[in-house]
Motif scaffolding. Structure first.
Motif, short mmCIF file in Angstrom:
data_model
loop_
_atom_site.label_atom_id
_atom_site.label_comp_id
_atom_site.label_asym_id
_atom_site.label_seq_id
_atom_site.Cartn_x
_atom_site.Cartn_y
_atom_site.Cartn_z
N HIS A 84 95.90 48.05 83.32
CA HIS A 84 96.01 48.02 81.86
C HIS A 84 97.33 47.40 81.43
O HIS A 84 98.25 47.24 82.24
N TYR A 85 97.41 47.06 80.15
CA TYR A 85 98.65 46.60 79.56
C TYR A 85 99.48 47.82 79.18
O TYR A 85 98.99 48.75 78.56
N THR A 86 100.73 47.81 79.56
CA THR A 86 101.61 48.93 79.24
C THR A 86 102.97 48.40 78.86
O THR A 86 103.26 47.21 78.99
N THR A 87 103.83 49.29 78.37
CA THR A 87 105.19 48.93 77.99
C THR A 87 106.16 49.96 78.54
O THR A 87 105.80 51.11 78.78
N SER A 88 107.40 49.54 78.73
CA SER A 88 108.45 50.46 79.16
C SER A 88 109.78 49.79 78.93
O SER A 88 109.86 48.60 78.67
N ALA A 89 110.86 50.58 79.02
CA ALA A 89 112.19 50.02 78.84
C ALA A 89 112.49 48.97 79.91
O ALA A 89 113.14 47.96 79.66
N GLU A 90 111.98 49.20 81.13
CA GLU A 90 112.20 48.25 82.21
C GLU A 90 111.56 46.91 81.90
O GLU A 90 112.15 45.84 82.10
N ILE A 91 110.32 46.94 81.39
CA ILE A 91 109.62 45.71 81.06
C ILE A 91 110.33 44.99 79.93
O ILE A 91 110.45 43.77 79.91
N GLY A 100 104.37 43.74 76.39
CA GLY A 100 103.46 44.36 77.35
C GLY A 100 103.46 43.68 78.69
O GLY A 100 103.78 42.50 78.81
N LYS A 101 103.11 44.44 79.70
CA LYS A 101 102.94 43.90 81.04
C LYS A 101 101.66 44.49 81.62
O LYS A 101 101.47 45.71 81.59
N PHE A 102 100.79 43.64 82.15
CA PHE A 102 99.55 44.13 82.74
C PHE A 102 99.88 44.60 84.16
O PHE A 102 100.33 43.82 85.00
N ILE A 103 99.65 45.88 84.40
CA ILE A 103 100.06 46.46 85.68
C ILE A 103 98.89 47.21 86.34
O ILE A 103 97.91 47.56 85.69
N GLN A 104 99.04 47.42 87.62
CA GLN A 104 98.17 48.32 88.37
C GLN A 104 98.95 49.60 88.60
O GLN A 104 100.04 49.58 89.18
N GLN A 105 98.42 50.72 88.13
CA GLN A 105 99.16 51.98 88.13
C GLN A 105 98.29 53.10 88.70
O GLN A 105 97.10 53.19 88.38
N THR A 106 98.87 53.95 89.52
CA THR A 106 98.16 55.10 90.07
C THR A 106 98.70 56.38 89.44
O THR A 106 99.92 56.60 89.41
N ILE A 117 98.48 59.58 79.78
CA ILE A 117 97.49 58.52 79.55
C ILE A 117 96.13 59.11 79.17
O ILE A 117 95.53 58.74 78.16
N PHE A 118 95.63 60.03 79.96
CA PHE A 118 94.32 60.61 79.71
C PHE A 118 94.48 61.93 78.94
O PHE A 118 94.72 62.98 79.53
N ASP A 119 94.37 61.83 77.63
CA ASP A 119 94.44 63.02 76.77
C ASP A 119 93.02 63.31 76.28
O ASP A 119 92.54 62.70 75.31
N PHE A 120 92.34 64.23 76.94
CA PHE A 120 90.95 64.51 76.61
C PHE A 120 90.80 65.16 75.23
O PHE A 120 89.74 65.06 74.61
N ASN A 121 91.84 65.83 74.75
CA ASN A 121 91.78 66.41 73.41
C ASN A 121 91.84 65.33 72.34
O ASN A 121 91.21 65.45 71.28
N GLN A 122 92.61 64.29 72.60
CA GLN A 122 92.73 63.19 71.64
C GLN A 122 91.47 62.33 71.63
O GLN A 122 91.03 61.86 70.58
N GLY A 123 90.89 62.08 72.81
CA GLY A 123 89.67 61.28 72.89
C GLY A 123 89.68 60.32 74.04
O GLY A 123 90.50 59.39 74.07
N ASN A 161 95.44 41.48 73.47
CA ASN A 161 95.81 42.88 73.61
C ASN A 161 95.09 43.50 74.80
O ASN A 161 94.43 42.82 75.58
N CYS A 162 95.21 44.83 74.94
CA CYS A 162 94.63 45.51 76.10
C CYS A 162 93.11 45.38 76.14
O CYS A 162 92.51 45.25 77.22
N GLU A 163 92.45 45.36 74.98
CA GLU A 163 90.99 45.23 74.95
C GLU A 163 90.56 43.83 75.35
O GLU A 163 89.56 43.65 76.06
N HIS A 164 91.30 42.81 74.89
CA HIS A 164 91.02 41.44 75.32
C HIS A 164 91.06 41.35 76.85
O HIS A 164 90.18 40.75 77.47
N ALA A 165 92.12 41.93 77.44
CA ALA A 165 92.31 41.82 78.89
C ALA A 165 91.19 42.48 79.67
O ALA A 165 90.65 41.91 80.62
#
Length: 424
Positions: A84-91, A100-106, A117-123, A161-165
């Motif tokens: 996914h596309y994500t952001t951080s101070a390092e990027i 944004g930077k498209f990364i592979q994250q575990t 990332i996965f907030d099941f209460n939010q949706g 954006n992330c959906e395009h990717a």
């Protein structure tokens, strides 16, 4: 720890349950009603490799990602690898043309583990479409497209954006329902966000260069002008016995600069020790002569000359900086995105038009404002720099929004060819 699931061993993503109604199948095909995953248990049961996940975020927007691997760590915890596309101070500190930077994250998720990332209460939603990869060849093509995106730093809200990717990876087509269904007010807001956040490093670079350029140019011209005024005051002191003051005319800011320097000279310790009372009186009398009609005429001519030279030099420097940044944006952002087929003709035209109009237009308007500030404000060099710097940023944001709206209106009415035909 179990090995990651292999792509070839994965069942087709779309659920073809016999109980699925024709209406639900149509909604799934269109992707309009994604299936909500209310808990981690349901996530673990339904999500497979290359599943498209849609996450609701505060503010009403959705973040999109694709599941790349699922490795059980224990009976209740899985290691889930996502793209996914994500952001951080390092990027943000890296050299890039986007936030944004498209990364592979575990990440590790489980029934009792909370995760940012996965907030099941939010949706959390599972998006399923008929044209998502099913066969081995389609899955291989999807992973080839994924490998091209890893490490990419070309995030842009309206066109990449992330959906395009995620849609490009899974279907080969870069589309975003979120970006394509925005109202004019939301599009204007997105344009401002692109400039405020995504171009922040570009603006920072431009700011540093402008600070150095404007400070040197305007300061040198002001120093040259008030030295001439001091010389003119000395001439007036020697040839004019009666002082006829001209009042507060244009050029008075330069005369005040000259008065300030005369005061400084009179109070320099080394000079003050050797000056007699009569010499100090001469300096005070010289200050009176900076307001004579003779000096005022010279000051008015000098202020116009200095303001014009400062403005022309600033335009030259600023256009050069803007051109370098624009070409950098074209060669390192737009061209690579065209090669990857992540930027269509309409968005290409829109981005080019917005950058050219807002970039060069803001320079012209800011320098005009700076010209009049140089003429009329005290401390002309500092005023010129402050006004040009502030107006350049403000006008850039205003013109970005305006140019985006103009482009949208022209495209809607079919005025511009680039909205209708393919570019080479």
């Amino acid at each position: 720890m179990a090995d990651n699931k292999r792509l070839s061993d994965t069942a087709p993503i779309v659920n073809h349950d016999d109980n699925t109604t024709p209406e639900s199948k149509e909604n799934i095909c269109q992707g309009k009603i994604p299936n909500q995953l209310s808990s981690y248990k349901e996530f673990r049961k339904r999500v497979k490799l290359l599943s498209h996940i849609k996450l609701k975020r505060p503010g009403g927007y959705f973040h999109h990602l694709v599941v790349l691997a699922i490795s059980p760590v224990s009976d209740r915890v899985d290691a889930v690898t996502i793209g996914h596309y994500t952001t951080s101070a390092e990027i943000e500190t890296e050299s890039s043309h986007g936030i944004g930077k498209f990364i592979q994250q575990t990440i590790f998720i489980g029934e009792n583990d909370t995760n940012d990332i996965f907030d099941f209460n939010q949706g959390v939603y599972l998006v399923e479409k008929e044209n998502y990869p099913k066969t081995k060849d389609e899955i291989e093509e999807a992973f080839n497209r994924l490998s091209e995106r890893i490490g990419e730093r070309m995030y842009e809200i309206s066109s990449n954006n992330c959906e395009h990717a995620i849609n490009l990876i899974l279907t080969g087509k870069s589309v975003s329902h979120q970006a394509d269904t925005k109202t004019c007010s939301r599009i204007c807001f997105i344009d401002l966000i692109n400039i405020l956040i995504i171009d922040c490093k570009e603006v920072g670079l431009k700011t540093a260069l402008l600070v150095a350029a404007l400070g040197a140019i305007a300061g040198a011209l002001v120093r040259r002008a008030y030295v001439k005024i001091i010389v003119a005051a000395i001439v007036s002191l020697t040839v004019e016995s009666r002082i006829i003051k001209c009042g507060d005319t244009r050029g008075s800011n330069l005369r005040k600069e000259a008065d300030f320097r005369i005061d400084l000279a009179a109070h320099v310790p080394d000079i003050k020790r050797v000056l007699s009372k009569s010499s100090i009186a001469i300096l005070d009398n010289m200050k009176n002569h900076t307001d004579t009609t003779f000096v005022c005429k010279i000051a008015e001519k000098l202020i116009y000359e200095a303001a014009l030279k400062a403005s022309l030099a600033t335009v030259t420097v600023a256009i050069g900086i803007e051109s370098i940044l624009f070409l950098s944006f074209v060669f390192y952002n737009l061209i690579p995105r065209r090669r990857k087929k992540t930027l269509d003709d309409k968005h290409l035209c829109r981005l080019l038009f917005m950058h050219l109009f807002s970039g060069y237009g803001s320079i012209g308007l800011a320098v005009v404002c700076g010209y009049f500030a140089f003429l009329d404000f005290n401390r002309p060099a500092l005023s010129f720099f402050g006004i040009v710097f502030g107006c350049c940023i403000v006008f850039r944001y205003i013109l970005t929004c305006t140019s985006g709206l103009v482009f949208n209106v022209c495209c809607c009415h079919g005025c511009w060819i680039c909205c209708q035909v393919k570019l080479l």
